[in-house]
Design a protein around this motif. Structure first.
Motif, PDB file in Angstrom:
ATOM      1  N   ALA A  40       0.842  -1.193   0.000  1.00  0.00           N
ATOM      2  CA  ALA A  40       0.000   0.000   0.000  1.00  0.00           C
ATOM      3  C   ALA A  40       0.875   1.241   0.000  1.00  0.00           C
ATOM      4  CB  ALA A  40      -0.937  -0.002   1.202  1.00  0.00           C
ATOM      5  N   ALA A  41       1.922   1.220   0.825  1.00  0.00           N
ATOM      6  CA  ALA A  41       2.819   2.374   0.881  1.00  0.00           C
ATOM      7  C   ALA A  41       3.473   2.590  -0.470  1.00  0.00           C
ATOM      8  CB  ALA A  41       3.872   2.167   1.960  1.00  0.00           C
ATOM      9  N   ALA A  42       3.888   1.482  -1.098  1.00  0.00           N
ATOM     10  CA  ALA A  42       4.529   1.607  -2.409  1.00  0.00           C
ATOM     11  C   ALA A  42       3.564   2.214  -3.419  1.00  0.00           C
ATOM     12  CB  ALA A  42       5.000   0.240  -2.884  1.00  0.00           C
ATOM     13  N   LEU A  43       2.305   1.757  -3.377  1.00  0.00           N
ATOM     14  CA  LEU A  43       1.313   2.285  -4.317  1.00  0.00           C
ATOM     15  C   LEU A  43       1.096   3.775  -4.096  1.00  0.00           C
ATOM     16  CD1 LEU A  43      -1.233  -0.636  -4.322  1.00  0.00           C
ATOM     17  CD2 LEU A  43      -0.049   0.276  -6.309  1.00  0.00           C
ATOM     18  N   ILE A  44       1.032   4.168  -2.824  1.00  0.00           N
ATOM     19  CA  ILE A  44       0.844   5.591  -2.540  1.00  0.00           C
ATOM     20  C   ILE A  44       2.023   6.388  -3.076  1.00  0.00           C
ATOM     21  CG2 ILE A  44       0.729   7.305  -0.675  1.00  0.00           C
ATOM     22  CD1 ILE A  44      -0.928   5.327   0.888  1.00  0.00           C
ATOM     23  N   ASP A  91      -7.247   1.046  -7.513  1.00  0.00           N
ATOM     24  CA  ASP A  91      -8.018  -0.126  -7.122  1.00  0.00           C
ATOM     25  C   ASP A  91      -7.187  -1.048  -6.239  1.00  0.00           C
ATOM     26  OD1 ASP A  91     -10.268  -1.983  -7.389  1.00  0.00           O
ATOM     27  OD2 ASP A  91      -8.807  -3.195  -8.482  1.00  0.00           O
ATOM     28  N   ARG A  92      -5.946  -1.299  -6.626  1.00  0.00           N
ATOM     29  CA  ARG A  92      -5.046  -2.145  -5.829  1.00  0.00           C
ATOM     30  C   ARG A  92      -4.834  -1.517  -4.455  1.00  0.00           C
ATOM     31  NH1 ARG A  92      -5.220  -6.927  -6.527  1.00  0.00           N
ATOM     32  NH2 ARG A  92      -7.242  -6.121  -7.064  1.00  0.00           N
ATOM     33  N   LEU A  93      -4.657  -0.208  -4.444  1.00  0.00           N
ATOM     34  CA  LEU A  93      -4.438   0.486  -3.175  1.00  0.00           C
ATOM     35  C   LEU A  93      -5.624   0.244  -2.240  1.00  0.00           C
ATOM     36  CD1 LEU A  93      -2.840   2.456  -1.439  1.00  0.00           C
ATOM     37  CD2 LEU A  93      -3.996   4.319  -2.589  1.00  0.00           C
TER      38      LEU A  93
END
Lengths: 332, 274
Positions: free
Chosen positions: B14-18, B257-259
């Motif tokens: 999640a952090a990576a996606l952000i 969506d993944r996040l």
């Protein structure tokens, strides 16, 4: 039986009142929004005429629009005209709005009906496949597909289809080939269908993931139930279970969802029709908005609300008619 | 990697996606307008090393325009969904804790907003605001709060019947105190997940409405505008101007969506056992 009928009528009446109140509110809401707009309908109408107008004519037109009256009075005037079936005249098509809507709705209806049936059929079938093969490779692939598809904008799918099938393969017309405005009466059925296939496919592609995922979940619930366990224990095979128990338990929720999705269907058709220049209500709505055609915009808004309300009504009634649990629940 | 459990992995992802989303946003907003001015000498070029996504009919670099468009989508989507999510919480809490009449009125208003197709409603609102960014933002914010509001209403109703809320009330705490100390903290996960889900829809809607020609002025670099311009040149064979910006839009929606999915994993207490 008489009691059941009575309840049914009462439920129907309840929905009817609610629907009427919602439609009335939609008229107020949309009229207020249009009033708030900086676009002047009189000016737009005169621009649409394309000729110079004398001051007397201008006053006449302003009078028609109720120019200097306060908004509430104008609204009441408009509403009473609407109730009498007069929706005013569209400034871009130069015809009564009711005519434009009636004709374009038929086009849109053909499109939406095809897309709706397509989405329902594909969605339900895929949902059943996913539910039956839960967590195995068909399910995983299809689930991924559904998730990806729901992240794809409708109009872009339309563009891609247009590019592939019309520009590269040349199977279908590029959409612009149909005259914007009126489909003339002598267009053959095949030509109509030819123009319909791609938009319907686009719109159908957009709505099936929803129904497929829903059906999958319902089917998994059914297949996990004890009566299915018992049926299995009796020796019923996978397909017999699906036919006897799975389909019965999932078809109804799927159909209800389909009817309740009229709003998304209509919204999607606005985009699909614009991509393919399809002469339906959706393209009329955006044209009305862009060109400041206030009567048409109001008419389409009202009509779309009516359309959605009918869909919701059918969804609610369907549940009530077919599902014995809800019918029994009414008695308590 | 093996030692990390499911939740830790989800937090990292999640952090990576952000980080990726913030990076894309920053990249797009750092590109100056002059970089996308373009020249007619380079009009309609297919993708090359110099112009990754090719150029459009005015010779503007589509890669840079797409990047700017993505950052615009994120800005509009995030602000609209933030407003919408706050409306949803306020309305949902009022519906659940207020009087019966307030509840009925709110439910009716939700039905009202749901009874007009969102695309039509946003067109109307945009028309009322005289188009432009403001109409787009208000339109998207005004149409997306309904389902989250219903969800939150249900959640609050359930929370209020919990024992700790009842005990709090018996101890003489005011309902405002209970709201702040018991209800709102529990609503945070719903709020965040709902926000991300809304962000996804808001981005898609923003693109759709810009595509229709409402919202932003045509010289802006919104993805919807790029795509609607590309439509005119499709039959001329400029496939790149439709495909590549569209794919970027899909990419960004998938990232969001993944996040949302990761966030759900992190915030869902039941996933701790996995």
């Amino acid at each position: 039986m008489k009691g059941t009928l009575g309840r049914f009528v009462r439920v129907l009446a309840g929905y009817g009142i609610k629907m009427l109140s919602l439609l009335l509110a939609v008229t107020i809401l949309s009229f207020a929004l249009v009033c708030a707009s900086p676009v002047d309908p009189v000016q737009q109408y005169i621009l649409g005429l394309g000729t110079a107008v004398s001051p007397e004519q201008r006053v006449e037109i302003e009078d028609y629009w109720g120019g200097d009256k306060p908004p509430v009075q104008r609204y009441l005037g408009w509403l009473s005209e609407v109730l009498r079936g007069n929706l005013g005249e569209s400034s871009i098509y130069r015809r009564p709005v009711a005519d434009v809507i009636a004709q374009r709705f038929l086009n849109s209806l053909a499109l939406m009906l095809c897309a709706w049936a397509l989405a329902g059929l594909i969605g339900f079938t895929l949902g059943c496949v996913m539910g039956t093969y839960r967590d195995r490779w068909p399910d995983r692939i299809l689930k991924k597909l559904c998730y990806v598809l729901s992240a794809v904008p409708t109009f872009w799918v339309g563009l891609v289809f247009l590019l592939f099938f019309s520009v590269w393969l040349g199977w279908f017309p590029v959409g612009f080939s149909s005259p914007i405005g009126v489909l003339s009466e002598d267009v053959s059925l095949w030509q109509r269908l030819h123009h319909l296939i791609l938009p319907a496919l686009t719109l159908g592609m957009m709505s099936f993931p929803n129904i497929a995922l829903h059906t999958r979940q319902k089917l998994i619930d059914v297949l996990n139930s004890e009566y299915v366990l018992f049926a299995r224990a009796r020796g019923e095979g996978k397909w017999t279970v699906l036919r006897r128990h799975g389909l019965r338990g999932t078809l109804l929720p799927a159909m209800t969802l389909q009817f309740a999705s009229f709003a998304e269907l209509f919204g999607g058709s606005v985009l699909a029709e614009n991509v393919f220049s399809y002469p339906g209500l959706g393209s009329a709505a955006s044209a009305a908005g862009l060109n400041g055609d206030v009567p048409l915009l109001l008419g389409v808004t009202l009509f779309s609300a009516l359309f959605v309300c009918v869909g919701n009504l059918i969804a609610n009634l369907l549940y009530r008619v077919v599902d014995p649990q809800i019918r029994e629940g009414d008695k308590e | 990697m093996k030692r990390l459990n499911y939740r830790t992995k989800a937090v990292i992802l999640a952090a990576a996606l952000i980080v990726i989303l913030v990076f894309l946003y920053a990249l797009g907003s750092l590109i100056p307008e002059s970089a996308v001015a373009g020249s007619f000498l380079e009009a309609g070029q297919p993708p090359s090393r110099k112009h990754l996504f090719g150029t459009d009919s005015l010779g503007r670099d589509l890669f840079l325009r797409t990047l700017k468009g993505m950052s615009l989508s994120l800005t509009v989507g995030f602000s609209a969904s933030m407003i919408s999510a706050v409306i949803a919480v306020v309305v949902g809490v009022i519906a659940a804790t207020g009087s019966k009449r307030a509840d009925a009125v709110i439910n009716w208003v939700i039905d009202l907003v749901m009874s007009v197709p969102h695309t039509i409603l946003v067109i109307l609102i945009s028309f009322a605001m005289g188009r432009g960014l403001k109409g787009l933002l208000i339109g998207i914010a005004a149409t997306h709060w309904c389902s989250l509001a219903r969800l939150i209403r249900g959640e609050v109703l359930q929370l209020r019947s919990q024992q700790y809320a009842a005990v709090s009330r018996k101890l003489g705490k005011s309902s405002g105190w209970i709201l702040i100390h018991h209800l709102l903290p529990h609503l945070l996960p719903q709020f965040l997940i709902g926000l991300i889900l809304m962000l996804l829809h808001a981005i898609l809607h923003e693109a759709a409405i810009s595509f229709l020609g409402f919202g932003l002025p045509p010289e802006q670099s919104a993805i919807g505008i790029i795509l609607s311009e590309s439509m005119r040149y499709l039959s001329a064979g400029m496939w790149w101007s439709a495909m590549l910006p569209g794919l970027s839009l899909v990419l960004i929606v998938l990232l969001v969506d993944r996040l949302g999915e990761r966030l759900r994993t992190v915030l869902d207490p039941y996933s701790a056992q996995e």
